[in-house]
Design a protein around this motif. Sequence first.
Motif, PDB file in Angstrom:
ATOM      1  N   HIS A  79      -6.230 -10.762  43.268  1.00 28.32           N
ATOM      2  CA  HIS A  79      -5.635 -11.687  44.232  1.00 28.32           C
ATOM      3  C   HIS A  79      -6.595 -11.889  45.393  1.00 28.32           C
ATOM      4  O   HIS A  79      -7.470 -11.062  45.658  1.00 28.32           O
ATOM      5  N   ALA A  80      -6.445 -13.024  46.075  1.00 26.63           N
ATOM      6  CA  ALA A  80      -7.249 -13.347  47.257  1.00 26.63           C
ATOM      7  C   ALA A  80      -6.444 -14.301  48.118  1.00 26.63           C
ATOM      8  O   ALA A  80      -5.698 -15.145  47.600  1.00 26.63           O
ATOM      9  N   GLY A  81      -6.573 -14.161  49.438  1.00 31.96           N
ATOM     10  CA  GLY A  81      -5.807 -15.063  50.288  1.00 31.96           C
ATOM     11  C   GLY A  81      -5.993 -14.802  51.769  1.00 31.96           C
ATOM     12  O   GLY A  81      -6.968 -14.174  52.193  1.00 31.96           O
ATOM     13  N   LEU A  82      -5.013 -15.266  52.539  1.00 30.31           N
ATOM     14  CA  LEU A  82      -5.026 -15.173  54.000  1.00 30.31           C
ATOM     15  C   LEU A  82      -3.813 -14.384  54.478  1.00 30.31           C
ATOM     16  O   LEU A  82      -2.770 -14.388  53.819  1.00 30.31           O
ATOM     17  N   TRP A  83      -3.946 -13.728  55.613  1.00 32.35           N
ATOM     18  CA  TRP A  83      -2.809 -13.038  56.216  1.00 32.35           C
ATOM     19  C   TRP A  83      -2.771 -13.331  57.716  1.00 32.35           C
ATOM     20  O   TRP A  83      -3.792 -13.628  58.328  1.00 32.35           O
ATOM     21  N   PHE A  84      -1.565 -13.258  58.261  1.00 33.96           N
ATOM     22  CA  PHE A  84      -1.325 -13.466  59.693  1.00 33.96           C
ATOM     23  C   PHE A  84      -0.412 -12.347  60.163  1.00 33.96           C
ATOM     24  O   PHE A  84       0.421 -11.857  59.404  1.00 33.96           O
ATOM     25  N   ARG A  85      -0.545 -11.944  61.416  1.00 33.82           N
ATOM     26  CA  ARG A  85       0.312 -10.880  61.923  1.00 33.82           C
ATOM     27  C   ARG A  85       0.590 -11.079  63.406  1.00 33.82           C
ATOM     28  O   ARG A  85      -0.331 -11.328  64.193  1.00 33.82           O
ATOM     29  N   GLY A  86       1.856 -10.976  63.763  1.00 32.81           N
ATOM     30  CA  GLY A  86       2.257 -11.082  65.158  1.00 32.81           C
ATOM     31  C   GLY A  86       3.309 -10.044  65.481  1.00 32.81           C
ATOM     32  O   GLY A  86       4.102  -9.650  64.612  1.00 32.81           O
ATOM     33  N   LYS A  87       3.329  -9.583  66.703  1.00 34.91           N
ATOM     34  CA  LYS A  87       4.293  -8.559  67.115  1.00 34.91           C
ATOM     35  C   LYS A  87       5.685  -9.156  67.253  1.00 34.91           C
ATOM     36  O   LYS A  87       5.850 -10.286  67.690  1.00 34.91           O
ATOM     37  N   ILE A  88       6.679  -8.357  66.871  1.00 32.06           N
ATOM     38  CA  ILE A  88       8.081  -8.701  67.093  1.00 32.06           C
ATOM     39  C   ILE A  88       8.554  -7.833  68.251  1.00 32.06           C
ATOM     40  O   ILE A  88       8.305  -6.626  68.248  1.00 32.06           O
ATOM     41  N   PRO A  89       9.236  -8.415  69.241  1.00 33.18           N
ATOM     42  CA  PRO A  89       9.653  -7.619  70.405  1.00 33.18           C
ATOM     43  C   PRO A  89      10.829  -6.691  70.107  1.00 33.18           C
ATOM     44  O   PRO A  89      11.815  -6.647  70.808  1.00 33.18           O
ATOM     45  N   ILE A  90      10.744  -5.958  68.988  1.00 30.25           N
ATOM     46  CA  ILE A  90      11.792  -4.995  68.628  1.00 30.25           C
ATOM     47  C   ILE A  90      11.102  -3.713  68.175  1.00 30.25           C
ATOM     48  O   ILE A  90      10.425  -3.701  67.148  1.00 30.25           O
ATOM     49  N   VAL A  91      11.263  -2.660  68.926  1.00 31.86           N
ATOM     50  CA  VAL A  91      10.735  -1.322  68.620  1.00 31.86           C
ATOM     51  C   VAL A  91       9.360  -1.313  67.933  1.00 31.86           C
ATOM     52  O   VAL A  91       9.130  -0.583  66.980  1.00 31.86           O
ATOM     53  N   GLY A  92       8.465  -2.147  68.405  1.00 35.86           N
ATOM     54  CA  GLY A  92       7.089  -2.100  67.928  1.00 35.86           C
ATOM     55  C   GLY A  92       6.857  -2.598  66.518  1.00 35.86           C
ATOM     56  O   GLY A  92       5.867  -2.249  65.876  1.00 35.86           O
ATOM     57  N   LEU A  93       7.748  -3.432  65.994  1.00 30.55           N
ATOM     58  CA  LEU A  93       7.554  -3.986  64.653  1.00 30.55           C
ATOM     59  C   LEU A  93       6.603  -5.170  64.691  1.00 30.55           C
ATOM     60  O   LEU A  93       6.391  -5.789  65.725  1.00 30.55           O
ATOM     61  N   TYR A  94       6.048  -5.498  63.536  1.00 29.60           N
ATOM     62  CA  TYR A  94       5.231  -6.712  63.413  1.00 29.60           C
ATOM     63  C   TYR A  94       5.670  -7.513  62.193  1.00 29.60           C
ATOM     64  O   TYR A  94       6.293  -6.980  61.266  1.00 29.60           O
ATOM     65  N   LEU A  95       5.373  -8.799  62.225  1.00 29.82           N
ATOM     66  CA  LEU A  95       5.673  -9.699  61.117  1.00 29.82           C
ATOM     67  C   LEU A  95       4.354 -10.154  60.513  1.00 29.82           C
ATOM     68  O   LEU A  95       3.451 -10.575  61.242  1.00 29.82           O
ATOM     69  N   ARG A  96       4.231 -10.050  59.195  1.00 25.75           N
ATOM     70  CA  ARG A  96       2.974 -10.387  58.524  1.00 25.75           C
ATOM     71  C   ARG A  96       3.234 -11.320  57.333  1.00 25.75           C
ATOM     72  O   ARG A  96       3.446 -10.879  56.214  1.00 25.75           O
ATOM     73  N   PRO A  97       3.211 -12.635  57.566  1.00 24.59           N
ATOM     74  CA  PRO A  97       3.259 -13.562  56.425  1.00 24.59           C
ATOM     75  C   PRO A  97       1.871 -13.688  55.800  1.00 24.59           C
ATOM     76  O   PRO A  97       0.859 -13.587  56.490  1.00 24.59           O
ATOM     77  N   GLU A  98       1.842 -13.880  54.489  1.00 24.33           N
ATOM     78  CA  GLU A  98       0.577 -14.021  53.768  1.00 24.33           C
ATOM     79  C   GLU A  98       0.656 -15.218  52.830  1.00 24.33           C
ATOM     80  O   GLU A  98       1.740 -15.612  52.391  1.00 24.33           O
ATOM     81  N   LEU A  99      -0.501 -15.770  52.516  1.00 23.40           N
ATOM     82  CA  LEU A  99      -0.610 -16.833  51.510  1.00 23.40           C
ATOM     83  C   LEU A  99      -1.680 -16.383  50.536  1.00 23.40           C
ATOM     84  O   LEU A  99      -2.859 -16.298  50.887  1.00 23.40           O
ATOM     85  N   VAL A 100      -1.265 -16.078  49.295  1.00 17.55           N
ATOM     86  CA  VAL A 100      -2.150 -15.387  48.364  1.00 17.55           C
ATOM     87  C   VAL A 100      -2.171 -16.087  47.006  1.00 17.55           C
ATOM     88  O   VAL A 100      -1.125 -16.452  46.465  1.00 17.55           O
ATOM     89  N   TYR A 101      -3.381 -16.258  46.458  1.00 14.41           N
ATOM     90  CA  TYR A 101      -3.562 -16.732  45.088  1.00 14.41           C
ATOM     91  C   TYR A 101      -3.712 -15.504  44.201  1.00 14.41           C
ATOM     92  O   TYR A 101      -4.525 -14.617  44.476  1.00 14.41           O
TER      93      TYR A 101
ATOM     94  N   TYR B 138      -0.463 -12.890  27.833  1.00 14.20           N
ATOM     95  CA  TYR B 138      -0.895 -14.202  28.296  1.00 14.20           C
ATOM     96  C   TYR B 138      -1.212 -14.107  29.780  1.00 14.20           C
ATOM     97  O   TYR B 138      -0.716 -13.230  30.481  1.00 14.20           O
ATOM     98  N   GLU B 139      -2.080 -14.988  30.259  1.00 17.96           N
ATOM     99  CA  GLU B 139      -2.530 -14.943  31.641  1.00 17.96           C
ATOM    100  C   GLU B 139      -1.847 -16.034  32.450  1.00 17.96           C
ATOM    101  O   GLU B 139      -1.609 -17.130  31.946  1.00 17.96           O
ATOM    102  N   PHE B 140      -1.497 -15.732  33.699  1.00 16.55           N
ATOM    103  CA  PHE B 140      -0.943 -16.779  34.551  1.00 16.55           C
ATOM    104  C   PHE B 140      -1.498 -16.685  35.965  1.00 16.55           C
ATOM    105  O   PHE B 140      -1.958 -15.639  36.403  1.00 16.55           O
ATOM    106  N   LYS B 141      -1.464 -17.834  36.644  1.00 13.90           N
ATOM    107  CA  LYS B 141      -1.967 -17.949  38.011  1.00 13.90           C
ATOM    108  C   LYS B 141      -0.811 -18.409  38.880  1.00 13.90           C
ATOM    109  O   LYS B 141      -0.063 -19.297  38.485  1.00 13.90           O
ATOM    110  N   LYS B 142      -0.686 -17.809  40.063  1.00 16.51           N
ATOM    111  CA  LYS B 142       0.456 -18.132  40.905  1.00 16.51           C
ATOM    112  C   LYS B 142       0.092 -18.059  42.381  1.00 16.51           C
ATOM    113  O   LYS B 142      -0.938 -17.489  42.757  1.00 16.51           O
ATOM    114  N   ILE B 143       0.938 -18.671  43.188  1.00 20.23           N
ATOM    115  CA  ILE B 143       0.840 -18.559  44.642  1.00 20.23           C
ATOM    116  C   ILE B 143       1.930 -17.596  45.098  1.00 20.23           C
ATOM    117  O   ILE B 143       3.097 -17.748  44.722  1.00 20.23           O
ATOM    118  N   ASP B 144       1.548 -16.600  45.883  1.00 19.86           N
ATOM    119  CA  ASP B 144       2.493 -15.637  46.451  1.00 19.86           C
ATOM    120  C   ASP B 144       2.564 -15.843  47.956  1.00 19.86           C
ATOM    121  O   ASP B 144       1.531 -16.019  48.612  1.00 19.86           O
TER     122      ASP B 144
END
Length: 198
Positions: A58-80, A97-103
């Motif tokens: 797999h290969a892709g991009l990730w983003f991360r931002g803090k959530i103002p609740i007890v030190g949590l963070y949110l990390r959405p990703e876009l991955v092939y 069989y082989e398959f390709k997908k977006i996660d």
Amino acid sequence: MKKVILVMCLAFAFSQTSNAQIDFGVKGGINYNNNGDATFSSTGGDVIKGGESKSGFHAGLWFRGKIPIVGLYLRPELVYTQVKNEYTNTQNVTSDYEFKKIDVPVLIGKKFLGVANAFIGPSFQYILEDDFEFNDVTTDDFDKFSVGLQMGVGIELGRVGVDVRWERGLSNTEAKFVNGLTVDNRTNQIIFGLSLKL
């Protein structure tokens, strides 16, 4: 309906991080798939034995931002992702069989011990392409959109991060055809990832 849920989750993810400093970067790694089997230990056993027939990447991009609740963070990703799956025919013969997908994982996590983190969240998947074909049956006969759950742990040293996660498909996407062919495209993966913060 599933696509609406995906859009809502992504909108929520970015709205939560819009007012915070956002980290982002690239990622890649190796996937070991043991489709349809719901246990972590069976997939882990497959990796230990080698699992070459079900490995992918797999290969892709990730983003991360803090959530103002007890030190949590949110990390959405876009991955092939490109990985192998299998089907069983009437003679109980299993073929790959082989398959390709977006996660699109949308993970909630927490850092601890300065360098470590743990995370969990839904993963939305859409199959882009595959080479499955048996007689007149193709994967167009079942839903290519599915939802899974990812959980894992990782460490970050400076800009470099390493993580291992388990992903299990939650959607009921198993297909049984009249000619006895059974295909189960629910993922059950162990994923090893390497990430770089840009």
